[in-house]
Design a protein around this motif. Structure first.
Motif, PDB file in Angstrom:
ATOM      1  N   PRO A 181      -1.378   0.071  -0.109  1.00  0.00           N
ATOM      2  CA  PRO A 181      -1.727   0.142  -1.528  1.00  0.00           C
ATOM      3  C   PRO A 181      -2.325  -1.168  -2.044  1.00  0.00           C
ATOM      4  O   PRO A 181      -1.876  -2.254  -1.683  1.00  0.00           O
ATOM      5  CB  PRO A 181      -0.409   0.426  -2.233  1.00  0.00           C
ATOM      6  N   HIS A 182      -3.315  -1.028  -2.909  1.00  0.00           N
ATOM      7  CA  HIS A 182      -3.970  -2.206  -3.496  1.00  0.00           C
ATOM      8  C   HIS A 182      -3.053  -2.855  -4.527  1.00  0.00           C
ATOM      9  O   HIS A 182      -2.734  -4.027  -4.440  1.00  0.00           O
ATOM     10  CB  HIS A 182      -5.302  -1.796  -4.114  1.00  0.00           C
ATOM     11  N   LYS A 183      -2.635  -2.124  -5.532  1.00  0.00           N
ATOM     12  CA  LYS A 183      -1.677  -2.585  -6.539  1.00  0.00           C
ATOM     13  C   LYS A 183      -0.685  -1.455  -6.775  1.00  0.00           C
ATOM     14  O   LYS A 183      -0.966  -0.539  -7.532  1.00  0.00           O
ATOM     15  CB  LYS A 183      -2.386  -2.944  -7.843  1.00  0.00           C
ATOM     16  N   PRO A 184       0.472  -1.493  -6.118  1.00  0.00           N
ATOM     17  CA  PRO A 184       1.390  -0.346  -6.179  1.00  0.00           C
ATOM     18  C   PRO A 184       2.054  -0.131  -7.539  1.00  0.00           C
ATOM     19  O   PRO A 184       2.483   0.967  -7.840  1.00  0.00           O
ATOM     20  CB  PRO A 184       2.438  -0.657  -5.120  1.00  0.00           C
ATOM     21  N   GLU A 228     -10.725  -4.709  -1.067  1.00  0.00           N
ATOM     22  CA  GLU A 228     -10.033  -5.993  -0.939  1.00  0.00           C
ATOM     23  C   GLU A 228      -8.904  -5.869   0.085  1.00  0.00           C
ATOM     24  O   GLU A 228      -7.747  -5.708  -0.276  1.00  0.00           O
ATOM     25  CB  GLU A 228      -9.462  -6.434  -2.277  1.00  0.00           C
ATOM     26  N   VAL A 229      -9.239  -5.945   1.360  1.00  0.00           N
ATOM     27  CA  VAL A 229      -8.235  -5.826   2.412  1.00  0.00           C
ATOM     28  C   VAL A 229      -7.646  -7.203   2.687  1.00  0.00           C
ATOM     29  O   VAL A 229      -8.355  -8.136   3.040  1.00  0.00           O
ATOM     30  CB  VAL A 229      -8.846  -5.219   3.697  1.00  0.00           C
ATOM     31  N   VAL A 289      -4.363   3.555  -4.945  1.00  0.00           N
ATOM     32  CA  VAL A 289      -5.678   3.231  -4.391  1.00  0.00           C
ATOM     33  C   VAL A 289      -5.420   2.328  -3.197  1.00  0.00           C
ATOM     34  O   VAL A 289      -4.700   1.331  -3.310  1.00  0.00           O
ATOM     35  CB  VAL A 289      -6.552   2.512  -5.438  1.00  0.00           C
ATOM     36  N   SER A 290      -5.999   2.676  -2.064  1.00  0.00           N
ATOM     37  CA  SER A 290      -5.781   1.860  -0.874  1.00  0.00           C
ATOM     38  C   SER A 290      -6.603   0.575  -0.964  1.00  0.00           C
ATOM     39  O   SER A 290      -7.553   0.467  -1.741  1.00  0.00           O
ATOM     40  CB  SER A 290      -6.150   2.647   0.383  1.00  0.00           C
ATOM     41  N   LEU A 345       5.026  -0.938  -8.788  1.00  0.00           N
ATOM     42  CA  LEU A 345       6.353  -0.371  -8.549  1.00  0.00           C
ATOM     43  C   LEU A 345       7.247  -0.420  -9.776  1.00  0.00           C
ATOM     44  O   LEU A 345       8.040   0.495 -10.000  1.00  0.00           O
ATOM     45  CB  LEU A 345       7.034  -1.090  -7.385  1.00  0.00           C
ATOM     46  N   GLY A 346       7.137  -1.459 -10.573  1.00  0.00           N
ATOM     47  CA  GLY A 346       7.970  -1.563 -11.769  1.00  0.00           C
ATOM     48  C   GLY A 346       7.733  -0.413 -12.737  1.00  0.00           C
ATOM     49  O   GLY A 346       8.676   0.185 -13.262  1.00  0.00           O
ATOM     50  N   ARG A 347       6.463  -0.097 -12.965  1.00  0.00           N
ATOM     51  CA  ARG A 347       6.125   1.008 -13.867  1.00  0.00           C
ATOM     52  C   ARG A 347       6.632   2.332 -13.312  1.00  0.00           C
ATOM     53  O   ARG A 347       7.168   3.154 -14.049  1.00  0.00           O
ATOM     54  CB  ARG A 347       4.611   1.062 -14.048  1.00  0.00           C
ATOM     55  N   LYS A 348       6.492   2.517 -12.000  1.00  0.00           N
ATOM     56  CA  LYS A 348       6.954   3.773 -11.396  1.00  0.00           C
ATOM     57  C   LYS A 348       8.474   3.875 -11.420  1.00  0.00           C
ATOM     58  O   LYS A 348       9.028   4.965 -11.588  1.00  0.00           O
ATOM     59  CB  LYS A 348       6.412   3.894  -9.980  1.00  0.00           C
ATOM     60  N   MET A 349       9.158   2.749 -11.302  1.00  0.00           N
ATOM     61  CA  MET A 349      10.618   2.773 -11.387  1.00  0.00           C
ATOM     62  C   MET A 349      11.072   3.118 -12.809  1.00  0.00           C
ATOM     63  O   MET A 349      12.054   3.839 -12.989  1.00  0.00           O
ATOM     64  CB  MET A 349      11.196   1.435 -10.939  1.00  0.00           C
ATOM     65  N   LEU A 350      10.365   2.615 -13.813  1.00  0.00           N
ATOM     66  CA  LEU A 350      10.701   2.975 -15.192  1.00  0.00           C
ATOM     67  C   LEU A 350      10.464   4.453 -15.460  1.00  0.00           C
ATOM     68  O   LEU A 350      11.282   5.123 -16.099  1.00  0.00           O
ATOM     69  CB  LEU A 350       9.884   2.116 -16.168  1.00  0.00           C
ATOM     70  N   TRP A 351       9.350   4.978 -14.981  1.00  0.00           N
ATOM     71  CA  TRP A 351       9.082   6.412 -15.130  1.00  0.00           C
ATOM     72  C   TRP A 351      10.137   7.233 -14.403  1.00  0.00           C
ATOM     73  O   TRP A 351      10.592   8.266 -14.890  1.00  0.00           O
ATOM     74  CB  TRP A 351       7.685   6.760 -14.596  1.00  0.00           C
TER      75      TRP A 351
END
Length: 89
Positions: free
Chosen positions: A44-47, A34-35, A27-28, A49-55
């Motif tokens: 990205p608003h909340k990327p 909330e820019v 989500v941008s 990254l940790g969760r995506k790295m685990l996946w």
């Protein structure tokens, strides 16, 4: 496949899956409303990254296991791969 080849194959698969997973569910800042000053509206608003790295780690481990099985079991050999160019000619 030797140890170095296995590590390189896993690294390539890991980065490939990470780059595929990065845009999923993003989500941008503009869409979230909330820019942060000094950043582009499309950042990205909340990327998460940790969760995506685990996946990416889990998915690439599965893909690596399948590739290692195909290579080590002899389903596809070097001779088979060398003959694939004959299909194009």
């Amino acid at each position: 496949m030797n140890l170095t080849g296995g590590i390189v194959l896993y690294a390539v698969l890991w980065f490939l899956t990470l780059f595929v997973l990065l845009p999923i569910g993003e989500v941008s800042q503009d869409e979230a409303g909330e820019v942060v000053p000094g950043t582009p509206r499309g950042a990205p608003h909340k990327p998460r990254l940790g969760r995506k790295m685990l996946w990416s780690t889990a998915i690439s481990a599965i893909l690596w296991a399948v590739c290692a099985y195909v290579i080590l079991s002899g389903i596809v050999t070097r001779e088979d791969v060398m003959g694939w160019d004959q299909l194009i000619r």
